[in-house]
Motif scaffolding. Structure first.
Motif, short mmCIF file in Angstrom:
data_model
loop_
_atom_site.label_atom_id
_atom_site.label_comp_id
_atom_site.label_asym_id
_atom_site.label_seq_id
_atom_site.Cartn_x
_atom_site.Cartn_y
_atom_site.Cartn_z
N THR A 152 95.12 20.32 100.93
CA THR A 152 96.15 19.37 100.52
C THR A 152 97.33 20.15 99.96
O THR A 152 97.15 21.17 99.26
N LEU A 153 98.50 19.64 100.24
CA LEU A 153 99.71 20.32 99.75
C LEU A 153 99.91 20.10 98.25
O LEU A 153 100.76 20.75 97.65
N GLN A 154 99.14 19.20 97.65
CA GLN A 154 99.22 19.06 96.19
C GLN A 154 98.54 20.22 95.49
O GLN A 154 98.93 20.62 94.40
N ASN A 155 97.50 20.76 96.11
CA ASN A 155 96.66 21.74 95.41
C ASN A 155 96.69 23.14 95.98
O ASN A 155 96.17 24.06 95.36
N SER A 156 97.22 23.31 97.17
CA SER A 156 97.31 24.65 97.75
C SER A 156 98.77 24.97 98.01
O SER A 156 99.50 24.14 98.57
N HIS A 157 99.18 26.16 97.63
CA HIS A 157 100.55 26.58 97.90
C HIS A 157 100.71 26.84 99.39
O HIS A 157 99.79 27.36 100.05
N MET A 158 101.87 26.50 99.93
CA MET A 158 102.04 26.63 101.38
C MET A 158 101.88 28.07 101.86
O MET A 158 101.45 28.31 102.99
N SER A 159 102.19 29.04 101.01
CA SER A 159 102.01 30.43 101.45
C SER A 159 100.53 30.78 101.56
O SER A 159 100.15 31.67 102.34
N GLU A 160 99.67 30.09 100.80
CA GLU A 160 98.23 30.31 100.96
C GLU A 160 97.71 29.60 102.20
O GLU A 160 96.85 30.12 102.92
N ILE A 161 98.28 28.42 102.48
CA ILE A 161 97.87 27.69 103.68
C ILE A 161 98.23 28.49 104.94
O ILE A 161 97.55 28.41 105.97
N MET A 162 99.28 29.30 104.86
CA MET A 162 99.70 30.08 106.04
C MET A 162 98.61 31.02 106.54
O MET A 162 98.55 31.32 107.73
N THR A 163 97.75 31.48 105.65
CA THR A 163 96.65 32.35 106.10
C THR A 163 95.74 31.58 107.04
O THR A 163 95.23 32.13 108.02
N ASP A 164 95.53 30.28 106.76
CA ASP A 164 94.73 29.44 107.66
C ASP A 164 95.49 29.15 108.95
O ASP A 164 94.89 29.10 110.02
N VAL A 165 96.80 28.96 108.82
CA VAL A 165 97.62 28.71 110.03
C VAL A 165 97.50 29.89 110.98
O VAL A 165 97.41 29.73 112.20
N LEU A 166 97.48 31.10 110.43
CA LEU A 166 97.45 32.30 111.27
C LEU A 166 96.27 32.30 112.24
O LEU A 166 96.39 32.76 113.37
N THR A 167 95.12 31.78 111.79
CA THR A 167 93.93 31.89 112.61
C THR A 167 93.49 30.58 113.26
O THR A 167 92.55 30.57 114.05
N SER A 168 94.14 29.46 112.93
CA SER A 168 93.69 28.16 113.43
C SER A 168 94.52 27.73 114.64
O SER A 168 95.75 27.66 114.56
N ARG A 169 93.82 27.39 115.74
CA ARG A 169 94.57 26.99 116.94
C ARG A 169 95.02 25.53 116.85
O ARG A 169 96.06 25.19 117.39
N ALA A 170 94.26 24.68 116.18
CA ALA A 170 94.66 23.27 116.07
C ALA A 170 95.18 23.01 114.66
O ALA A 170 94.52 23.35 113.68
N LEU A 171 96.36 22.42 114.59
CA LEU A 171 96.97 22.10 113.29
C LEU A 171 97.18 20.59 113.24
O LEU A 171 97.92 20.03 114.04
N LEU A 172 96.48 19.95 112.32
CA LEU A 172 96.57 18.49 112.15
C LEU A 172 97.29 18.25 110.83
O LEU A 172 96.82 18.70 109.77
N ILE A 173 98.43 17.58 110.91
CA ILE A 173 99.32 17.51 109.74
C ILE A 173 99.55 16.04 109.39
O ILE A 173 99.98 15.25 110.24
N GLY A 174 99.26 15.70 108.12
CA GLY A 174 99.32 14.31 107.73
C GLY A 174 100.27 14.03 106.59
O GLY A 174 100.44 14.85 105.68
N THR A 175 100.89 12.83 106.66
CA THR A 175 101.79 12.40 105.58
C THR A 175 101.85 10.89 105.51
O THR A 175 101.82 10.21 106.53
N PRO A 176 101.93 10.33 104.32
CA PRO A 176 102.36 8.94 104.21
C PRO A 176 103.87 8.87 104.39
O PRO A 176 104.53 9.92 104.49
N THR A 177 104.37 7.63 104.44
CA THR A 177 105.83 7.45 104.49
C THR A 177 106.34 7.16 103.08
O THR A 177 105.79 6.31 102.38
N LEU A 178 107.35 7.90 102.69
CA LEU A 178 108.00 7.67 101.40
C LEU A 178 109.51 7.63 101.65
O LEU A 178 110.05 8.57 102.27
N ASN A 179 110.15 6.57 101.20
CA ASN A 179 111.61 6.47 101.36
C ASN A 179 112.05 6.71 102.80
O ASN A 179 112.93 7.53 103.08
N ASN A 180 111.36 6.06 103.72
CA ASN A 180 111.69 6.10 105.15
C ASN A 180 111.50 7.48 105.79
O ASN A 180 112.15 7.81 106.79
N GLY A 181 110.64 8.28 105.24
CA GLY A 181 110.40 9.60 105.86
C GLY A 181 109.10 10.18 105.36
O GLY A 181 108.32 9.53 104.65
#
Ligand code: FEO
Length: 394
Positions: free
Chosen positions: A281-310
């Motif tokens: 979750t982006l609340q608890n992990s810094h995005m630079s730490e998540i990048m280590t997972d991005v480096l090795t993961s072929r599938a990226l599933l990205i989720g968000t609610p809508t806030l203020n039309n975005g």
């Protein structure tokens, strides 16, 4: 402050930044080092310097080898201030030193520090120090346009500046004193956050260095590689080629847990398809730490609610970071929840398309709370993503 001899007559004289926790957007829980190397030959040479506030530490280490004013050459492999920040201090101590750098290096150094006695070198140029010869190879964009590496053939020693670095502060100076697992993780995090956009340039640099006998790589951050060179030289080309593992990463943020429920349903489906999954979750992990997972993961599933039309600002910030780091050859899936306008998940889907990633199934967008049926559909979507992933090869 003591120097550490890494080869006969070649000393690490850098500085350890134990408390550094933030490096232009990258969190560094283990701190870092700024490595400078002193070569004692007929011509005494310093390769790179350290961050500005660590200049005294470097000078103290140099002084335990030789008189710093006797330095003949200062090689500036890279302009960025973590490596050139103490150049003005060194030039006060050794005013007759020549500064050896690339053409773009000279341009950057003049802008940062002003005019010195520069010697500009082309790729392949050599400078004899007496018993040793320095060879310079330009490696533009690894990490800046000015970047180059210094090679000492007589020592089989490569001084590649940022390449092969890790943000690790330690008393230990060599890889075997720390171990591959920790260093692999930190080298991967470093690559993912700093070098990832420059895969083509890394490949060119690796090709240019391929024929050089090397038994030690001494980068400008972290420890010196001498034992784990085969492991390191196996993973770097994989990273440069954007090769990944058949695993999935789910990254999301949530307001009232509806997006969390979807994330867990997707995880369930991926697991049913036999795919290893990491969930952040982006609340608890810094995005630079998540990048280590991005480096090795072929599938990226990205989720968000809508806030203020975005999408949520945390997700927007992460996608902006991803856009700059340009991971390639991925499968993507957007998902999210909304109350009324519902643009968030669609914006993430548009991002996935803009990155050129495959989107084997359409994005998921659920109003208010997901029903049991919608959660089952999300699980089925996770399974389908897992099956699509299983069909892929590097
Ligand atoms: Fe370690 Fe690009 O500076």
């Amino acid at each position: 402050m003591q120097p550490v001899q890494i080869k006969p007559g070649v000393y690490w004289v850098g500085a350890i930044d134990w408390d550094l926790r933030y490096f232009h957007g990258y969190v560094t829980p283990r701190g870092t080092t700024y490595n400078a190397y002193l070569i004692v030959d007929d011509k005494v040479t310093l390769v790179d310097t350290v961050k500005h506030y660590k200049g005294d530490e470097m000078l103290e280490r140099i002084s335990n080898v030789c008189d710093p004013s006797s330095i003949d050459y200062i090689v500036a492999n890279h302009v960025e201030m973590d490596h050139s920040g103490s150049l003005p201090q060194m030039m006060e101590v050794a005013p007759n030193a020549k500064v050896i750098t690339s053409p773009r290096g000279k341009d950057g150094l003049v802008h940062h520090h002003g005019e010195y006695n520069y010697q500009v070198v082309k790729s392949g140029d050599e400078v004899s120090l007496g018993d040793r010869t320095l060879t310079f190879v330009h490696t533009p964009m690894v990490h800046w346009p000015d970047s180059m590496v210094t090679y000492i053939g007589e020592e089989r020693l490569l001084l590649p500046n940022d390449a092969f670095g890790q943000h690790v502060a330690s008393h230990e100076r060599f890889d075997d004193e720390i171990g591959w697992d920790l260093l692999h993780e930190e080298a991967a995090k470093y690559y993912a956050n700093i070098v990832l956009p420059f895969g083509l340039q890394v490949k060119k640099a690796l090709d240019a260095l391929a024929d050089l006998p090397i038994d030690m790589i001494a980068p400008s951050h972290g420890v010196v590689w001498r034992q784990f060179l085969p492991e390191l030289l196996e993973v770097y080309p994989r990273w440069a080629n954007h090769e990944t593992d058949q695993r999935a990463l789910i990254v999301y943020d949530t307001m009232w847990e509806s997006t969390t429920q979807l994330a867990l349903a997707l995880q369930r489906g991926l697991e049913e398809a036999g795919v290893p999954v990491t969930v952040r979750t982006l609340q608890n992990s810094h995005m630079s730490e998540i990048m280590t997972d991005v480096l090795t993961s072929r599938a990226l599933l990205i989720g968000t609610p809508t806030l203020n039309n975005g999408m949520l600002p945390t997700v927007a910030g992460f996608l902006n970071y991803l856009k700059g780091l340009k991971p390639q050859k991925r499968l993507g899936l957007a998902f999210g929840s909304y109350g009324w306008s519902g643009q968030g998940a669609g914006e993430v889907h548009e991002f996935i398309e803009s990155m050129g990633w495959e989107a084997p199934i359409d994005f998921i967008n659920v109003k208010y709370r997901p029903t049991d049926d919608q959660l089952q559909e999300a699980t089925a979507a996770g399974r389908k993503m897992g099956e699509a992933l299983s069909l892929q090869k590097n």
